[in-house]
Enzyme design. Structure first.
Site, short mmCIF file in Angstrom:
data_model
loop_
_atom_site.label_atom_id
_atom_site.label_comp_id
_atom_site.label_asym_id
_atom_site.label_seq_id
_atom_site.Cartn_x
_atom_site.Cartn_y
_atom_site.Cartn_z
N LEU A 1 -5.70 -0.04 5.18
CA LEU A 1 -4.72 0.15 6.26
C LEU A 1 -4.30 1.60 6.42
CD1 LEU A 1 -2.57 -2.96 5.61
CD2 LEU A 1 -3.70 -2.41 7.76
N LEU B 1 -5.89 4.54 6.82
CA LEU B 1 -6.46 5.30 7.93
C LEU B 1 -6.12 4.66 9.27
CD1 LEU B 1 -9.94 6.36 6.50
CD2 LEU B 1 -7.86 7.71 6.72
N ASN C 1 -5.98 9.71 -0.31
CA ASN C 1 -7.37 9.24 -0.25
C ASN C 1 -8.31 10.27 -0.86
OD1 ASN C 1 -6.87 6.80 0.90
ND2 ASN C 1 -7.49 7.38 2.99
N HIS D 1 0.83 -1.21 0.00
CA HIS D 1 0.00 0.00 0.00
C HIS D 1 0.86 1.26 0.00
CE1 HIS D 1 -3.50 2.48 1.21
NE2 HIS D 1 -2.59 3.16 1.87
N THR E 1 -5.85 -1.17 0.80
CA THR E 1 -5.88 -2.32 1.70
C THR E 1 -6.71 -2.05 2.94
OG1 THR E 1 -3.95 -1.44 2.77
CG2 THR E 1 -3.57 -3.08 1.05
N LEU F 1 3.93 1.60 -0.69
CA LEU F 1 4.91 1.74 -1.77
C LEU F 1 4.29 2.35 -3.02
CD1 LEU F 1 7.11 -1.46 -1.64
CD2 LEU F 1 7.33 0.67 -0.40
P1 ADP Z 1 -7.70 2.18 1.49
O1 ADP Z 1 -7.77 3.52 0.87
O2 ADP Z 1 -6.44 1.47 1.26
O3 ADP Z 1 -8.90 1.34 1.17
P2 ADP Z 1 -7.91 3.56 4.03
O4 ADP Z 1 -7.69 3.02 5.38
O5 ADP Z 1 -7.06 4.68 3.60
O6 ADP Z 1 -7.74 2.35 3.05
O7 ADP Z 1 -9.41 3.93 3.91
C1 ADP Z 1 -10.41 3.08 4.36
C2 ADP Z 1 -11.69 3.27 3.57
O8 ADP Z 1 -12.27 4.53 3.89
C3 ADP Z 1 -11.47 3.33 2.08
O9 ADP Z 1 -11.51 2.06 1.51
C4 ADP Z 1 -12.59 4.19 1.60
O10 ADP Z 1 -13.74 3.41 1.38
C5 ADP Z 1 -12.88 5.11 2.77
N1 ADP Z 1 -12.29 6.45 2.57
C6 ADP Z 1 -11.09 6.87 3.00
N2 ADP Z 1 -10.88 8.15 2.64
C7 ADP Z 1 -11.98 8.55 1.98
C8 ADP Z 1 -12.40 9.78 1.36
N3 ADP Z 1 -11.61 10.86 1.37
N4 ADP Z 1 -13.61 9.81 0.76
C9 ADP Z 1 -14.40 8.72 0.75
N5 ADP Z 1 -14.08 7.53 1.31
C10 ADP Z 1 -12.89 7.45 1.93
#
Ligand code: ADP
Length: 516
Positions: free
Chosen positions: A481, A483, A419, A302, A479, A304
């Site tokens: 991961l 957040l 994100n 993720h 993944t 990388l």
């Molecule tokens: P990843 O992006 O690898 O799936 P994250 O932990 O970064 O994992 O995010 C978890 C989930 O939260 C994401 O899969 C997405 O569904 C949601 N998410 C995160 N950021 C946003 C955003 N800015 N807008 C909408 N959904 C978001």
């Protein structure tokens, strides 16, 4: 011989067989045998001796003799060699005379036959008369049938004892096995529940035995689906014949274990399954270790992705043949590539270290970090990866530095801005900004105009591996991961992170951190 005599003999023998199949104890069956034989042979007393382990004989059952007199008939079975004991007992009249005298019980006639199992003599049956004629050959023949019955009774009792001893031995092995052992019948009702299972699950035997194993173990997937209902190998045996199931078991004390059951079926002579013996193991640690490994791999891939795409973007741009880059642009581009490559290297080291230190929490390398500058640098880098988005960075001029771990905070902002880009596929404006709050905290926000997050998902997006289930997420690499790491890093700094969003309206992620 009279027909009614035969009839009586048959009745007696039948009664003895019934007594044997009713599992009366051995002494009772032998006494019944003696009583029947004495009556049929018009005798007054009878005795059955059995062989001990040391090969000598002892009186096991008697009838018509005072209890204390029985041992005094010992001349009857004294010093019988195995050869002699098989045929007629030598000097039997003399032996009787000696015994009668010693016991003070006047018995005149005796007939004796060996009790035989195969070629082994296991004892003798004696019938005595106090008066009247000597026993005839006919009498001996009649007694033969009773001797056979007595031998069978002894044999049965021995087998029964052996089976019992074997069963007890097996029970002891099962009960004290270090692994959980459960035996279920073909209807999945628990028959045996050993000590290790009690320790493992906290469920006492009386709450398990007699109940269906799918209710007692109640194995579930991470999503809460009861695998005992959907994937029980006893109901749907797999093609490879391996009767295995694993799932989460929630104990009454709230602890959740991962249990793995391996079933082996047991068949009767007709080939029908009579029961299943299940080995139940606690594989919680194993699965945790695997998950950790998986986490590490996911985190690495993720994290990388972003630097690799920046490097690729710059390298591709610089390599364009139709462009004639000046020296300064070339140097800047190559500088970014080098920086990102370094960052990758550090990232990998950090991730490895973080996984090693997981138990001990995150270790921060503290320095003064200018979050406004950091945000500008990251925006500038990420901008090159997306032509659809416009970026606004707004910080007050006197925005204070905080004490924090530069690289980890860089990861945090990269994740959140990444994100914001990923989850606003139509483009739009992404704002990054900050302010100082009244209670001396710095507060940052990253907002987008993307797909937004429903209230139900907002609570969970910071959990490890959690991804919102929608089409965009499925099409977007990730993944779940990012957040999780953001939250871990911000909390390690003594801060907090939260989100404000509604579906279709974009999202704003807030960070609050203390500063000195
Ligand atoms: P990843 O992006 O690898 O799936 P994250 O932990 O970064 O994992 O995010 C978890 C989930 O939260 C994401 O899969 C997405 O569904 C949601 N998410 C995160 N950021 C946003 C955003 N800015 N807008 C909408 N959904 C978001």
């Amino acid at each position: 011989m009279l027909p009614d005599f035969r009839l009586r003999q048959r009745e007696y023998l039948l009664e003895i067989s019934r007594a044997m199949s009713a599992r009366l104890d051995l002494s009772a069956v032998l006494e019944l045998t003696l009583r029947s034989a004495v009556e049929l042979l018009a005798g007054q007393a009878g005795l059955i001796t059995l062989r001990r382990d040391d090969n000598s004989f002892f009186p096991h059952a008697s009838i018509g003799l005072p209890r204390q007199a029985v041992p005094l008939f010992e001349p009857l079975w004294r010093d019988l060699e195995s050869e002699e004991s098989r045929s007629a007992i030598p000097d039997i009249s003399l032996r009787l005379a000696l015994g009668s005298k010693a016991a003070g019980v006047p018995l005149r006639q005796v007939v004796a036959l060996p009790l035989e199992i195969g070629s082994e003599t296991i004892g003798h049956i004696f019938i005595f008369r106090a008066r009247g004629a000597a026993f005839s050959n006919n009498d001996r023949q009649v007694l033969g049938a009773f001797a056979d019955q007595a031998a069978i009774a002894v044999q049965n009792a021995r087998l029964y004892q052996q089976v019992n001893a074997e069963r007890e031995r097996l029970n002891a092995i099962i009960e004290n096995s270090g692994d959980g052992v459960m035996i279920v019948n073909p209807y999945r009702i628990i028959q045996t529940w050993n000590k290790a299972l009690v320790n493992l699950t906290g469920i006492p035997p009386e709450k398990a035995i007699g109940r269906p194993c799918y209710d007692v173990l109640n194995l579930r997937t991470n999503q809460g689906v009861n695998v005992c209902h959907t994937a029980c190998p006893l109901l749907h045996p797999p093609a490879d014949g391996r009767l295995y199931i694993e799932g989460l078991h929630r104990r009454a004390d709230g602890l959740t274990l991962t249990l793995a059951n391996n079933y082996s079926p047991q068949f009767n002579e007709e080939g029908k399954i009579t029961q299943y013996v299940a080995n139940v193991r606690d594989i919680t640690r194993l699965r945790e270790a695997e998950e950790l490994k998986q986490t590490l791999l996911s985190v690495i891939s993720h994290e990388l992705k972003t630097p690799v795409s920046i490097i690729k973007g710059y390298a591709g741009t610089l390599a364009r043949e139709d462009a004639n880059w000046d020296k300064a642009t070339l140097a800047e581009g190559l500088g970014v590539i080098e920086e990102e490559a370094d960052r990758l290297d550090k990232l990998i080291n950090n991730l490895l270290e973080a996984s090693r230190l997981q138990a001990g929490g995150l270790k921060l390398r503290l320095s003064y970090v200018e979050l406004d500058d950091l945000a500008r640098i990251i925006v500038k880098k990420l901008q090159t990866t997306t032509p659809k988005h416009t970026f606004v960075v707004e910080f007050p001029p006197d925005f204070p530095p905080i004490r924090g771990d530069y690289e980890r905070l860089q990861e945090v902002l990269t994740n959140l801005i990444g994100n914001a880009i990923k989850y606003s596929p139509e483009g739009g404006q992404i704002k990054v900004g900050g302010a100082v709050t009244e209670n001396n905290l710095v507060r940052l926000y990253i907002s987008d105009e993307g797909i937004g997050i429903s209230p139900g998902d907002q609570e969970q997006i910071f959990d490890r591996f959690y991804r919102v289930d929608n089409r965009l997420t499925r099409q977007t690499p990730g993944t779940g991961l990012g957040l999780f790491l953001v939250k871990a890093v911000i909390e390690a700094h003594g801060g907090r992170v939260w989100v404000q969003s509604s579906p279709g309206q974009g999202s704003t992620f807030w960070l609050e951190l203390p500063f000195e």
